[in-house]
Design a protein around this motif. Structure first.
Motif, PDB file in Angstrom:
ATOM      1  N   VAL A 108       0.881  -1.296  -0.094  1.00 26.48           N
ATOM      2  CA  VAL A 108       0.204  -0.018   0.159  1.00 26.48           C
ATOM      3  C   VAL A 108       1.037   1.257  -0.036  1.00 26.48           C
ATOM      4  N   HIS A 109       0.464   2.331  -0.747  1.00 23.44           N
ATOM      5  CA  HIS A 109       1.240   3.397  -0.786  1.00 23.44           C
ATOM      6  C   HIS A 109       1.191   4.045   0.465  1.00 23.44           C
ATOM      7  N   GLY A 110       2.298   4.676   1.079  1.00 25.57           N
ATOM      8  CA  GLY A 110       2.145   5.621   2.058  1.00 25.57           C
ATOM      9  C   GLY A 110       1.520   6.943   1.864  1.00 25.57           C
ATOM     10  N   THR A 323       4.730   0.292   1.060  1.00 28.29           N
ATOM     11  CA  THR A 323       4.702   0.102   2.360  1.00 28.29           C
ATOM     12  C   THR A 323       3.957  -1.334   2.516  1.00 28.29           C
ATOM     13  N   PHE A 324       4.461  -1.840   3.626  1.00 24.31           N
ATOM     14  CA  PHE A 324       3.388  -3.053   4.277  1.00 24.31           C
ATOM     15  C   PHE A 324       3.115  -2.976   5.585  1.00 24.31           C
ATOM     16  N   GLY A 393      -1.650   7.816  -5.293  1.00 21.57           N
ATOM     17  CA  GLY A 393      -2.395   7.705  -3.886  1.00 21.57           C
ATOM     18  C   GLY A 393      -1.932   8.305  -2.671  1.00 21.57           C
ATOM     19  N   SER A 394      -0.777   8.889  -2.884  1.00 16.88           N
ATOM     20  CA  SER A 394      -0.185   9.589  -1.524  1.00 16.88           C
ATOM     21  C   SER A 394      -0.796  10.887  -1.252  1.00 16.88           C
ATOM     22  N   ALA A 395      -1.209  11.708  -2.140  1.00 18.58           N
ATOM     23  CA  ALA A 395      -1.484  12.942  -2.031  1.00 18.58           C
ATOM     24  C   ALA A 395      -2.949  13.246  -1.424  1.00 18.58           C
ATOM     25  N   ALA A 396      -3.839  12.552  -2.237  1.00 16.04           N
ATOM     26  CA  ALA A 396      -5.406  12.690  -1.961  1.00 16.04           C
ATOM     27  C   ALA A 396      -6.289  11.313  -1.841  1.00 16.04           C
ATOM     28  N   PRO A 397      -7.236  11.337  -1.438  1.00 20.68           N
ATOM     29  CA  PRO A 397      -8.141  10.183  -1.056  1.00 20.68           C
ATOM     30  C   PRO A 397      -8.432   9.420  -2.413  1.00 20.68           C
ATOM     31  N   GLU A 398      -8.752   8.130  -2.235  1.00 27.91           N
ATOM     32  CA  GLU A 398      -9.035   7.539  -3.652  1.00 27.91           C
ATOM     33  C   GLU A 398     -10.020   8.023  -4.334  1.00 27.91           C
ATOM     34  N   GLY A 399     -11.193   8.621  -3.684  1.00 31.41           N
ATOM     35  CA  GLY A 399     -12.132   9.322  -4.314  1.00 31.41           C
ATOM     36  C   GLY A 399     -11.831  10.213  -5.265  1.00 31.41           C
ATOM     37  N   PHE A 400     -10.921  11.108  -4.781  1.00 35.11           N
ATOM     38  CA  PHE A 400     -10.510  12.117  -5.605  1.00 35.11           C
ATOM     39  C   PHE A 400      -9.558  11.798  -6.862  1.00 35.11           C
TER      40      PHE A 400
END
Length: 432
Positions: A108-110, A323-324, A393-400
């Motif tokens: 998963v991306h930090g 990351t894990f 995926g690090s800067a903003a939530p998945e929806g954005f």
């Protein structure tokens, strides 16, 4: 004769009884042994990722081999899911997590992908105790630990650092045409015009998956806005209708006039191949491209291909970190923590990253294990201004991010600046 027959029969009965008894003991022993084997086989760690391509798969296998050397009694299950640059894997992971069937640990991306996704959903266990035990709190940069933390708790272990603001170029094409790698957008467009006049595609793009175009756009945003203002986009303190964002979008539009016609049918590896073959001169991509150039295409750093930060981003570092963590409700918690311990160790990071094309997340890695690109990037990481990646995926939530992917995908074909900035501004408002 009858007495002898009776004695003989009695002996046979005793023999059969003893045989049956031995058989029972043997059966019991085998059962017990089988139970032990079963117990042994239960000691396993399932590693879920989307690392199936060249370089990344090599790095994961090296990390697994190191772990199995240290823990031969623990079975590793490599549950990598191919395709879609992680899109397919994320869909499978979401299904499993919702079905209360989490893997032992997963990629998963930090940043927002971890913190606003799985942590906010209450699906992850904190790892503060592991960080304390391993002495990691001063071995990873403070800003990086913040990317994997929420509300005072740490939720994952970074295995690497990728840089998203890199411009790769074919050195033979540049040398033959007397060109230098561009450091500004003005230089980029001057170089691009000369290449176009020679019949060479200036910029390779493979946006079959839209994140590749989003990555170019976020690079331009970082260049035009600077680190601080770029960060304000994700906190809502700067509007996507701001004049600097509009200017960056205009630059993006102009840059897209230099790409290959078949971009929509290519993925990022295909675009990298165009640069490798000299059919295109440049490509803006994260440094997993270096792993692909070296491991898969057998190209030499600074001989066949060169690298420079994306125009306007010198001294800046677009961070992508894999990351894990430790999902809630898994079996073999201790075994999984043992894997995370190896993953976060100097030895683990130095086994993985030289093959992956990334640099270690730790500050005390063995620099001698890395090629010149790795050495340069390790040094830059120490002093550069760090910014989280939107595309990864690090800067903003998945929806954005989903809406940004859609909006940029439309922009690549229609090139309507107002439409893109309005769409992003609306998406940002919906997240408030």
């Amino acid at each position: 004769m009858r007495k002898k027959g009776f004695v003989f029969g009695l002996v046979l009965v005793l023999l059969f009884a003893l045989s049956a008894c031995n058989s029972k003991e043997s059966s019991g022993g085998e059962k017990e042994k089988s139970g032990t084997d079963s117990k042994k086989s239960e000691k396993k760690v399932e590693i879920f990722s989307w690392w199936t391509g060249a370089g990344e798969e090599d790095g994961l296998k090296a990390l697994i081999a190191l772990f199995q050397d240290k823990h031969p009694d623990i079975q590793i299950e490599n549950a990598a899911v191919a395709g879609g640059a992680g899109t397919n894997a994320k869909a499978v992971l979401a299904s499993r997590m919702q079905g209360n069937d989490p893997p032992s640990t997963f990629q998963v991306h930090g940043g927002a992908e971890l913190n606003e996704g799985w942590v906010a959903a209450g699906k992850m266990e904190p790892l503060n105790d592991l960080y304390e035990k391993e002495g990691w709190n001063d071995k990873f940069p403070k800003s990086l630990i913040e990317m994997v933390s929420k509300d005072g708790n740490i939720y994952s272990v970074p295995v690497n650092i990728h840089r998203g603001n890199v411009l790769w170029y074919n050195k033979h094409v540049f040398d033959e045409n007397g060109l230098k790698a561009p450091t500004t957008f003005e230089e980029f467009f001057a170089v691009a015009d000369k290449l176009k006049a020679k019949g060479i595609t200036p910029l390779a793009l493979g946006d079959k998956e839209p994140w590749t175009a989003v990555q170019i756009y976020e690079n331009i945003l970082l260049a035009e806005l600077g680190t601080e203002a770029y960060g304000k986009l994700w906190t809502g303190d700067l509007s996507f209708k701001d004049e600097k964002v509009v200017k960056a979008t205009e630059t993006f539009k102009k840059m897209l006039s230099y790409i290959n016609d078949d971009h929509a049918s290519r993925n990022w590896q295909d675009a990298s191949q165009l640069v490798a073959k000299g059919e295109a001169a440049m490509n803006i991509m994260g440094d997993w491209a270096k792993g692909y150039f070296v491991n898969d295409l057998k190209l030499a750093v600074n001989k066949d291909f060169g690298y420079i930060t994306t125009p306007g981003t010198a001294g800046k570092f677009m961070v992508i970190t894999d990351t894990f963590g430790l999902p809630k409700g898994i079996k073999n918690v201790e075994e999984t923590k043992q894997f995370l311990s190896v993953l976060g160790s100097v030895e683990g990071q130095d086994a993985f990253n030289p093959l992956k094309g990334s640099i270690p997340a730790r500050v005390d890695a063995n620099v001698s294990k890395y090629d010149q690109y790795g050495k340069d990037t390790i040094e830059d990481f120490k002093t550069a201004e760090l910014s989280p990646s939107l595309a990864h995926g690090s800067a903003a939530p998945e929806g954005f991010l989903t809406k940004a992917n859609q909006a940029v995908n439309i922009f690549v074909s229609q090139k309507d600046v107002k439409q893109l900035t309005d769409s992003l501004a609306q998406a940002a408002e919906e997240l408030k």
